[in-house]
Design a protein around this motif. Structure first.
Motif, PDB file in Angstrom:
ATOM      1  N   ARG A 115     -18.533  18.464 -14.862  1.00 51.31           N
ATOM      2  CA  ARG A 115     -18.222  17.071 -15.220  1.00 51.31           C
ATOM      3  C   ARG A 115     -16.987  17.061 -16.116  1.00 51.31           C
ATOM      4  NH1 ARG A 115     -23.429  14.623 -17.846  1.00 51.31           N
ATOM      5  NH2 ARG A 115     -23.670  16.766 -18.602  1.00 51.31           N
ATOM      6  N   VAL A 116     -15.830  17.248 -15.478  1.00 52.37           N
ATOM      7  CA  VAL A 116     -14.547  17.262 -16.175  1.00 52.37           C
ATOM      8  C   VAL A 116     -13.785  16.000 -15.799  1.00 52.37           C
ATOM      9  CG1 VAL A 116     -12.353  18.468 -16.486  1.00 52.37           C
ATOM     10  CG2 VAL A 116     -14.471  19.778 -16.230  1.00 52.37           C
ATOM     11  N   PHE A 117     -13.275  15.307 -16.810  1.00 60.05           N
ATOM     12  CA  PHE A 117     -12.577  14.044 -16.607  1.00 60.05           C
ATOM     13  C   PHE A 117     -11.202  14.098 -17.273  1.00 60.05           C
ATOM     14  CE2 PHE A 117     -17.076  13.278 -16.427  1.00 60.05           C
ATOM     15  CZ  PHE A 117     -17.239  12.344 -15.415  1.00 60.05           C
ATOM     16  N   LEU A 118     -10.283  13.314 -16.727  1.00 62.05           N
ATOM     17  CA  LEU A 118      -8.980  13.092 -17.339  1.00 62.05           C
ATOM     18  C   LEU A 118      -8.872  11.618 -17.675  1.00 62.05           C
ATOM     19  CD1 LEU A 118      -6.687  15.036 -14.810  1.00 62.05           C
ATOM     20  CD2 LEU A 118      -7.837  15.943 -16.849  1.00 62.05           C
TER      21      LEU A 118
ATOM     22  N   ILE B  62     -11.910  18.066 -10.810  1.00 56.37           N
ATOM     23  CA  ILE B  62     -11.864  16.872 -11.656  1.00 56.37           C
ATOM     24  C   ILE B  62     -12.876  15.868 -11.113  1.00 56.37           C
ATOM     25  CG2 ILE B  62     -10.432  15.048 -12.608  1.00 56.37           C
ATOM     26  CD1 ILE B  62      -9.670  17.936 -13.406  1.00 56.37           C
ATOM     27  N   ASN B  63     -13.852  15.517 -11.950  1.00 56.76           N
ATOM     28  CA  ASN B  63     -14.903  14.599 -11.533  1.00 56.76           C
ATOM     29  C   ASN B  63     -14.401  13.172 -11.460  1.00 56.76           C
ATOM     30  OD1 ASN B  63     -17.385  12.794 -12.009  1.00 56.76           O
ATOM     31  ND2 ASN B  63     -18.294  14.780 -11.508  1.00 56.76           N
ATOM     32  N   GLY B  64     -13.539  12.757 -12.404  1.00 60.07           N
ATOM     33  CA  GLY B  64     -13.085  11.375 -12.389  1.00 60.07           C
ATOM     34  C   GLY B  64     -11.947  11.133 -13.355  1.00 60.07           C
ATOM     35  N   LEU B  65     -11.357   9.944 -13.248  1.00 56.71           N
ATOM     36  CA  LEU B  65     -10.260   9.502 -14.108  1.00 56.71           C
ATOM     37  C   LEU B  65     -10.663   8.234 -14.844  1.00 56.71           C
ATOM     38  CD1 LEU B  65      -7.154   9.821 -11.724  1.00 56.71           C
ATOM     39  CD2 LEU B  65      -8.034  11.521 -13.327  1.00 56.71           C
ATOM     40  N   PHE B  66     -10.190   8.129 -16.083  1.00 51.12           N
ATOM     41  CA  PHE B  66     -10.434   6.953 -16.924  1.00 51.12           C
ATOM     42  C   PHE B  66      -9.081   6.429 -17.395  1.00 51.12           C
ATOM     43  CE2 PHE B  66     -10.730   6.584 -21.772  1.00 51.12           C
ATOM     44  CZ  PHE B  66     -10.698   5.204 -21.769  1.00 51.12           C
ATOM     45  N   PHE B  67      -8.712   5.235 -16.942  1.00 53.11           N
ATOM     46  CA  PHE B  67      -7.449   4.602 -17.324  1.00 53.11           C
ATOM     47  C   PHE B  67      -7.744   3.408 -18.226  1.00 53.11           C
ATOM     48  CE2 PHE B  67      -5.124   5.680 -13.053  1.00 53.11           C
ATOM     49  CZ  PHE B  67      -5.195   7.028 -13.365  1.00 53.11           C
ATOM     50  N   ASN B  68      -7.072   3.347 -19.366  1.00 57.47           N
ATOM     51  CA  ASN B  68      -7.152   2.193 -20.254  1.00 57.47           C
ATOM     52  C   ASN B  68      -5.758   1.599 -20.387  1.00 57.47           C
ATOM     53  OD1 ASN B  68      -7.893   0.306 -22.210  1.00 57.47           O
ATOM     54  ND2 ASN B  68      -7.644   1.755 -23.884  1.00 57.47           N
ATOM     55  N   CYS B  69      -5.574   0.369 -19.898  1.00 59.90           N
ATOM     56  CA  CYS B  69      -4.268  -0.302 -19.967  1.00 59.90           C
ATOM     57  C   CYS B  69      -3.166   0.577 -19.380  1.00 59.90           C
ATOM     58  CB  CYS B  69      -3.916  -0.661 -21.403  1.00 59.90           C
ATOM     59  SG  CYS B  69      -5.187  -1.493 -22.343  1.00 59.90           S
ATOM     60  N   PRO B  70      -3.310   1.053 -18.130  1.00 61.34           N
ATOM     61  CA  PRO B  70      -2.383   2.057 -17.604  1.00 61.34           C
ATOM     62  C   PRO B  70      -0.944   1.580 -17.535  1.00 61.34           C
ATOM     63  CG  PRO B  70      -3.721   1.129 -15.846  1.00 61.34           C
ATOM     64  CD  PRO B  70      -4.319   0.649 -17.128  1.00 61.34           C
TER      65      PRO B  70
ATOM     66  N   LEU C  10      -0.076   9.728  -2.172  1.00 60.48           N
ATOM     67  CA  LEU C  10      -1.095   9.213  -3.080  1.00 60.48           C
ATOM     68  C   LEU C  10      -2.511   9.556  -2.624  1.00 60.48           C
ATOM     69  CD1 LEU C  10      -1.629   7.560  -5.646  1.00 60.48           C
ATOM     70  CD2 LEU C  10      -1.589   5.489  -4.238  1.00 60.48           C
ATOM     71  N   ALA C  11      -2.729   9.648  -1.337  1.00 56.87           N
ATOM     72  CA  ALA C  11      -4.069   9.939  -0.825  1.00 56.87           C
ATOM     73  C   ALA C  11      -4.568  11.313  -1.245  1.00 56.87           C
ATOM     74  CB  ALA C  11      -4.073   9.836   0.699  1.00 56.87           C
ATOM     75  N   LYS C  12      -3.674  12.177  -1.733  1.00 60.46           N
ATOM     76  CA  LYS C  12      -4.071  13.519  -2.154  1.00 60.46           C
ATOM     77  C   LYS C  12      -4.641  13.556  -3.571  1.00 60.46           C
ATOM     78  CE  LYS C  12      -0.735  15.965   0.774  1.00 60.46           C
ATOM     79  NZ  LYS C  12       0.407  16.919   0.794  1.00 60.46           N
ATOM     80  N   LEU C  13      -4.760  12.412  -4.225  1.00 62.14           N
ATOM     81  CA  LEU C  13      -5.255  12.374  -5.595  1.00 62.14           C
ATOM     82  C   LEU C  13      -6.526  13.212  -5.735  1.00 62.14           C
ATOM     83  CD1 LEU C  13      -4.381  10.780  -8.230  1.00 62.14           C
ATOM     84  CD2 LEU C  13      -6.342   9.322  -7.741  1.00 62.14           C
ATOM     85  N   GLY C  14      -6.513  14.153  -6.677  1.00 63.86           N
ATOM     86  CA  GLY C  14      -7.554  15.166  -6.753  1.00 63.86           C
ATOM     87  C   GLY C  14      -8.779  14.784  -7.549  1.00 63.86           C
ATOM     88  N   CYS C  15      -9.394  13.663  -7.227  1.00 65.13           N
ATOM     89  CA  CYS C  15     -10.675  13.283  -7.817  1.00 65.13           C
ATOM     90  C   CYS C  15     -11.328  12.268  -6.895  1.00 65.13           C
ATOM     91  CB  CYS C  15     -10.506  12.718  -9.228  1.00 65.13           C
ATOM     92  SG  CYS C  15      -9.822  11.057  -9.258  1.00 65.13           S
ATOM     93  N   LYS C  16     -12.579  11.931  -7.182  1.00 70.40           N
ATOM     94  CA  LYS C  16     -13.327  11.030  -6.312  1.00 70.40           C
ATOM     95  C   LYS C  16     -13.711   9.719  -6.981  1.00 70.40           C
ATOM     96  CE  LYS C  16     -13.287  13.643  -2.692  1.00 70.40           C
ATOM     97  NZ  LYS C  16     -12.436  13.266  -1.546  1.00 70.40           N
ATOM     98  N   ARG C  17     -13.468   9.589  -8.284  1.00 70.81           N
ATOM     99  CA  ARG C  17     -13.875   8.366  -8.985  1.00 70.81           C
ATOM    100  C   ARG C  17     -12.813   7.980 -10.008  1.00 70.81           C
ATOM    101  NH1 ARG C  17     -18.907   8.417 -12.199  1.00 70.81           N
ATOM    102  NH2 ARG C  17     -18.504  10.605 -12.614  1.00 70.81           N
ATOM    103  N   ILE C  18     -12.572   6.691 -10.142  1.00 72.66           N
ATOM    104  CA  ILE C  18     -11.634   6.182 -11.146  1.00 72.66           C
ATOM    105  C   ILE C  18     -12.194   4.882 -11.711  1.00 72.66           C
ATOM    106  CG2 ILE C  18      -9.298   5.353 -11.611  1.00 72.66           C
ATOM    107  CD1 ILE C  18      -8.315   6.913  -9.244  1.00 72.66           C
ATOM    108  N   ILE C  19     -12.121   4.730 -13.032  1.00 73.18           N
ATOM    109  CA  ILE C  19     -12.415   3.453 -13.669  1.00 73.18           C
ATOM    110  C   ILE C  19     -11.181   3.027 -14.449  1.00 73.18           C
ATOM    111  CG2 ILE C  19     -13.497   4.512 -15.711  1.00 73.18           C
ATOM    112  CD1 ILE C  19     -15.430   2.065 -15.697  1.00 73.18           C
ATOM    113  N   ILE C  20     -10.751   1.776 -14.231  1.00 76.52           N
ATOM    114  CA  ILE C  20      -9.494   1.275 -14.785  1.00 76.52           C
ATOM    115  C   ILE C  20      -9.790   0.008 -15.582  1.00 76.52           C
ATOM    116  CG2 ILE C  20      -7.166   0.464 -14.254  1.00 76.52           C
ATOM    117  CD1 ILE C  20      -7.516   1.821 -11.470  1.00 76.52           C
ATOM    118  N   PHE C  21      -9.428   0.016 -16.869  1.00 71.75           N
ATOM    119  CA  PHE C  21      -9.606  -1.161 -17.714  1.00 71.75           C
ATOM    120  C   PHE C  21      -8.252  -1.870 -17.864  1.00 71.75           C
ATOM    121  CE2 PHE C  21     -13.086   1.613 -18.763  1.00 71.75           C
ATOM    122  CZ  PHE C  21     -14.163   0.754 -18.937  1.00 71.75           C
TER     123      PHE C  21
END
Length: 333
Positions: A166-169, A201-209, A257-268
């Motif tokens: 469970r590694v996130f960026l 990479i399990n997922g990405l977390f973007f805040n105000c990207p 862009l389709a090569k993005l190396g994760c399966k989940r993203i949450i964007i605020f």
């Protein structure tokens, strides 16, 4: 960000020697001098009495010099490890650090509320170190973290407490941009099974990207001074003649862009953030690209850019932490 409207002065009153004026952040002079106007203060690591989170600073690489601040939450169950978040700070690529007071309280709260182990990376800043320096530092930090997956790395907290399944960026503003570019590098690397040294990479977390582009979308053009500000950030951080549609800045223009190396993203995306349309466009571009993952956009009503840094304990900031806790601990995405 919303405070810039009131603080931005008339550039005509500035010295003729100024090459770039990033207003409340930085002035760059034609003779090469750099004057940082904010984001230079630092606070020591240690035990946070409010949350019980313990932090410490580590050296990731001596050359180029790369450090990080680690945050360890107090709720650690015997035999159970914690999600690992590599966090990249904001500051327009030119100010702030992993040791800034701007981030101490928000990341203490994030570590405690979401029960995650955080590695906050102190990447090199432009203009002294233009892009891709920050991306290269992010990659170095990611490989350093991955070197602990077998439990025999150089940092005891990662060996003992990090769950490498469970590694996130993640990060705020340009930190989200860095996280995207790291995940894209993961997915684009050859023969790596969509991983870094065996760690996915399990997922990405973007805040105000922070993403941008040559064409205006939504109501971006309604306040020209913001457009000028964001254009200047891109010119300072990426001085090569790539333009505002460089895919590192404008992922919607990236054919890979389709090569993005994760399966989940949450964007605020805050409702009153001039950059909110870029967060929505990012999701749309991912879907159109054929990327096989799940992206969620959370629009935060009534808030401005980096609202949680300005008021870490407001209702919307705490609600964001609760959503992130679910995101980081979801074993069945």
């Amino acid at each position: 960000m919303h405070q810039l409207i009131n603080k931005m002065g008339d550039q005509k009153g500035s010295s003729d020697e100024i090459l770039h004026n990033l207003f409340t952040l930085m002035k760059i002079y034609k003779d090469g001098r750099v004057e940082r106007l904010s984001g230079t203060d630092v606070v020591p690591a240690g035990l946070d009495a409010e949350t019980g989170v313990l932090s410490k600073d580590v050296v990731i690489s001596p050359e180029p010099k790369l450090s990080a601040r680690l945050y360890l939450p107090p709720k650690i169950s015997a035999g159970r490890k914690l999600p690992l978040l590599l966090y990249f700070h904001g500051g327009a690529f030119v100010v702030e650090s992993a040791f800034s007071p701007t981030y101490m309280k928000p990341l203490n709260l994030l570590a405690a509320e979401a029960n995650v182990l955080i590695v906050s990376v102190d990447f090199r800043l432009a203009p002294e170190h233009p892009l891709p320096a920050a991306y290269d530092d992010g990659w170095t930090a990611l490989k350093w973290a991955a070197s602990h997956a077998a439990g025999d790395g150089g940092e005891e907290w990662l060996n003992e407490y990090a769950d490498f399944d469970r590694v996130f960026l993640g990060g705020d503003s340009v930190g989200a941009n860095i996280s995207h570019n790291m995940a894209l590098r993961v997915g684009s690397s050859e023969n790596n099974n969509n991983s870094v040294d065996g760690v996915k990479i399990n997922g990405l977390f973007f805040n105000c990207p922070f993403f941008w582009g040559a064409e205006r979308i939504g109501d971006e053009g309604d306040i020209p001074i913001f457009v000028s500000f964001f254009d200047t950030i891109c010119r300072v951080a990426l001085p090569e003649p790539a333009g505002l549609d460089d895919p590192r800045i404008n992922p919607s223009k990236d054919p890979e862009l389709a090569k993005l190396g994760c399966k989940r993203i949450i964007i605020f995306v805050p409702e009153k953030d001039p950059l909110k349309h870029r967060g929505w466009l990012y999701k749309e571009a991912l879907v159109s690209s054929g990327w096989r993952g799940a992206a969620q956009v959370v629009e935060v009503k009534g808030e401005h850019h980096i609202f949680n840094l300005n008021n870490p304990t407001c209702d919307n900031a705490m609600a964001m932490l609760k959503k992130l806790a679910t995101f980081f601990h979801d074993h069945n995405p």
